[in-house]
Design a protein around this motif. Structure first.
Motif, PDB file in Angstrom:
ATOM      1  N   ASP A  79       5.775   5.802   3.588  1.00  0.00           N
ATOM      2  CA  ASP A  79       5.414   7.220   3.653  1.00  0.00           C
ATOM      3  C   ASP A  79       6.646   8.054   4.012  1.00  0.00           C
ATOM      4  N   ALA A  82       5.817  11.202   6.574  1.00  0.00           N
ATOM      5  CA  ALA A  82       5.566  10.782   7.958  1.00  0.00           C
ATOM      6  C   ALA A  82       6.860  10.412   8.665  1.00  0.00           C
ATOM      7  N   ASP A 297      -0.775  14.338   9.131  1.00  0.00           N
ATOM      8  CA  ASP A 297      -1.600  13.447   9.948  1.00  0.00           C
ATOM      9  C   ASP A 297      -0.805  13.148  11.222  1.00  0.00           C
ATOM     10  N   ARG A 300      -0.707   9.614  12.369  1.00  0.00           N
ATOM     11  CA  ARG A 300       0.202   8.785  11.581  1.00  0.00           C
ATOM     12  C   ARG A 300       1.645   9.011  12.011  1.00  0.00           C
ATOM     13  N   GLU A 303       2.246   7.122  15.125  1.00  0.00           N
ATOM     14  CA  GLU A 303       2.376   5.679  14.877  1.00  0.00           C
ATOM     15  C   GLU A 303       3.756   5.344  14.325  1.00  0.00           C
ATOM     16  N   THR A 344      -4.315   3.702   4.854  1.00  0.00           N
ATOM     17  CA  THR A 344      -4.942   4.950   5.289  1.00  0.00           C
ATOM     18  C   THR A 344      -6.095   4.645   6.239  1.00  0.00           C
ATOM     19  N   ALA A 348      -5.000   1.595   8.324  1.00  0.00           N
ATOM     20  CA  ALA A 348      -3.625   1.906   8.731  1.00  0.00           C
ATOM     21  C   ALA A 348      -3.456   1.710  10.230  1.00  0.00           C
ATOM     22  N   ARG A 349      -4.427   2.145  11.011  1.00  0.00           N
ATOM     23  CA  ARG A 349      -4.347   1.984  12.463  1.00  0.00           C
ATOM     24  C   ARG A 349      -4.275   0.501  12.829  1.00  0.00           C
TER      25      ARG A 349
END
Length: 547
Positions: A79, A82, A297, A300, A303, A344, A348-349
């Motif tokens: 990404d 991000a 996000d 995100r 993270e 996503t 993703a988490r």
């Protein structure tokens, strides 16, 4: 996928006749579509060297032989937005893939490595010695348009565009693909710029319908999606005027060969359209546009920040290796895969959580194994173990500190710990106390001084007088045994003499000490008569003295 690269088994499955990668390659073969290639896929094939599955090698050779225009995605399709929102000046790139290569697979020419657009002149072919390809060779996707960036839809704003601009050059400027929904006023003009940076705009409605059609295996539903795409194309054609209409088939999985081929076929046969390439679109005169605020996000972004912080810990930890890139290169590849736009929501988490747990395991893979010690000598060494769960040997320094100056220890001891093993080391100690308990702190460091693992405190019980007591006991035992031996020897001799004295008296003829008495008649002569023995006569006449 959270691992850095696909495995040999995964590649064999994906590049089989009915594999997903084979389906995508079959679908674009013979079309004018521009390909967005994840360089992690060719790299996964090339790092296997001669052990690469034959189907994967054939797939790579087919990819490089296609005449289609193409550009490289971020490694793992990470990404971009991000990363930039997390504070990076530029998107991350792989640093090394050496960890994924085995020397045994590169001692002879490998077809997978030979399949490159530009041979690597730095690779030597010394017989019997491994010739590892360079990182650029591993990531090669063929003849491609450089410096093209494709952020996730609606994720990039003007700030991200400005951050990507310096990554281009005068000869090869940066190009950032954006969706028409991100452009102010909803313009569908393909050739555009934002702040002077080339930003080809793809039609969001057409692209959404194409992606839906490519993911449909049901013929009826796929036909409906294709019909919708064709309608959107007609509207886009009217709005674009003389400009081309740019459309993309966005990221997706489980696309069948038939569905993807049918979708691309619609684009090549649409009435009033002539296929062109992204390179041609980017070369057209462009008009300046503005971008709407991106959809960020924040979870995100947080993270990504956590992953970057963990990577810095791994970078410092890797200083225990002779080749730190074995660990840092693997970490970078895995971080990029975890940051992929394919992850996503909850998935993703979970991917981030799993990777961070693996990072903690890696940081704890080298440590100290020890328990309390008892010293029975004033100079006996401490002997802790160094645990190494890594697949490579490491060099660490054991720092030792004590809370009592009466116990002198060697403060720094360097040890070469074997791979996937526990290695015992010795720390010289000199006790200045006869007995007592002293606390000793252990801490591993890298050769550059980075703290490795968790510190450990042990209690050392000193019993230095036991050494003297032991010596006294040993000496006493030796003296005792010698004295006992002497006493027993003397006693035995006395007993022997007593037995001889108390026994019968031998005859005159009995030999004594081995010497026999001779018989006086043995020579045949009789005993002399006492009367025949001459005796000197006594006289009163004094003898004449001689002078």
């Amino acid at each position: 996928m959270t691992r850095g690269l696909l495995s040999a088994n995964e590649l064999a499955e994906l590049t089989a006749v009915d594999g997903a990668l084979s389906a995508q390659l079959d679908s674009v073969d013979g079309t004018g579509a521009t390909l967005a290639v994840d360089p992690a896929i060719p790299a996964a094939i090339r790092v296997l060297g001669s052990a690469a599955p034959p189907t994967a090698v054939s797939w790579l050779q087919r990819l490089l032989a296609l005449p289609n225009d193409r550009f490289a995605l971020q490694f793992g399709d990470a990404d971009i937005a991000a990363q930039l929102a997390a504070g990076l000046a530029a998107p991350l790139t792989p640093t090394s893939l050496q960890n994924y290569m085995s020397a045994a697979d590169f001692t002879q020419p490998a077809p997978a490595v030979s399949a490159v657009s530009t041979p690597d002149p730095s690779v030597s072919a010394t017989p019997g010695q491994p010739a590892f390809p360079s990182l650029s060779t591993l990531l090669d996707i063929g003849s491609a348009t450089p410096n093209v960036y494709w952020p996730a839809t609606a994720s990039a704003g003007a700030e991200a565009i400005a951050a990507l601009a310096p990554l281009g050059t005068a000869e090869d400027p940066a190009h950032v693909l954006v969706a028409s929904t991100s452009v102010g006023g909803g313009t569908r003009q393909a050739a555009a710029t934002v702040g002077g940076v080339s930003t080809p705009v793809y039609d969001a409605e057409v692209s959404r319908a194409l992606a839906a059609a490519a993911g449909q295996n049901d013929t009826t539903r796929r036909g409906a999606s294709l019909a919708a795409a064709q309608g959107y194309l007609a509207f886009a054609r009217a709005a674009a005027g003389a400009q081309p209409v740019l459309a993309v088939v966005d990221r997706g999985t489980d696309r069948s060969r038939v569905s993807l081929r049918a979708t691309l076929g619609l684009l090549t046969t649409a009435p009033g359209f002539t296929p062109t390439t992204l390179r041609d679109v980017a070369a057209l005169p462009a008009s300046e546009v503005s971008l709407a605020a991106p959809t960020v996000d924040q979870a995100r972004v947080g993270e990504v920040g956590d992953l970057l912080a963990d990577e810095q810990l791994i970078d410092r930890f890797a200083s225990i290796l002779d080749q730190p890139e074995l660990l840092t290169g693997r970490e970078r590849a895995e971080v990029l895969q975890v940051m992929s736009v394919r992850w996503t929501g909850d998935a993703a988490r979970q991917a981030v959580s799993d990777h961070r747990a693996q990072t903690r395991t890696t940081l704890d893979s080298v440590g100290i194994l020890s328990s309390d010690f008892r010293l029975v000598s004033s100079s006996a060494p401490l002997r802790p173990w160094v645990r190494n769960d890594l697949p490579w040997p490491v060099t660490v320094v054991l720092s030792v500190r004590t809370n009592d100056a009466r116990l002198r220890v060697q403060e720094r001891t360097t040890v070469e710990a074997q791979a996937s093993a526990n290695t015992r080391m010795e720390v010289p100690v000199e006790a200045r106390i006869a007995n007592g308990e002293v606390s000793v702190d252990f801490q591993l460091l890298s050769p550059t001084g980075v703290v490795i693992g968790t510190p450990q405190a042990v209690d050392v019980e000193v019993r230095a007088e036991w050494e003297n007591i032991g010596l006294v006991v040993i000496i006493a035992l030796i003296v005792g045994f010698l004295t006992l031996g002497v006493v027993r020897t003397v006693a035995r001799r006395r007993r022997t003499r007593a037995e001889e004295h108390d026994g019968s008296v031998p005859d005159a003829d009995t030999p004594t000490d081995g010497i026999a008495l001779k018989d006086q008649h043995a020579d045949g002569r009789a005993d002399a008569d006492p009367d025949d023995i001459d005796t000197p006569l006594e006289t009163d006449t004094p003898q004449e003295s001689r002078s």
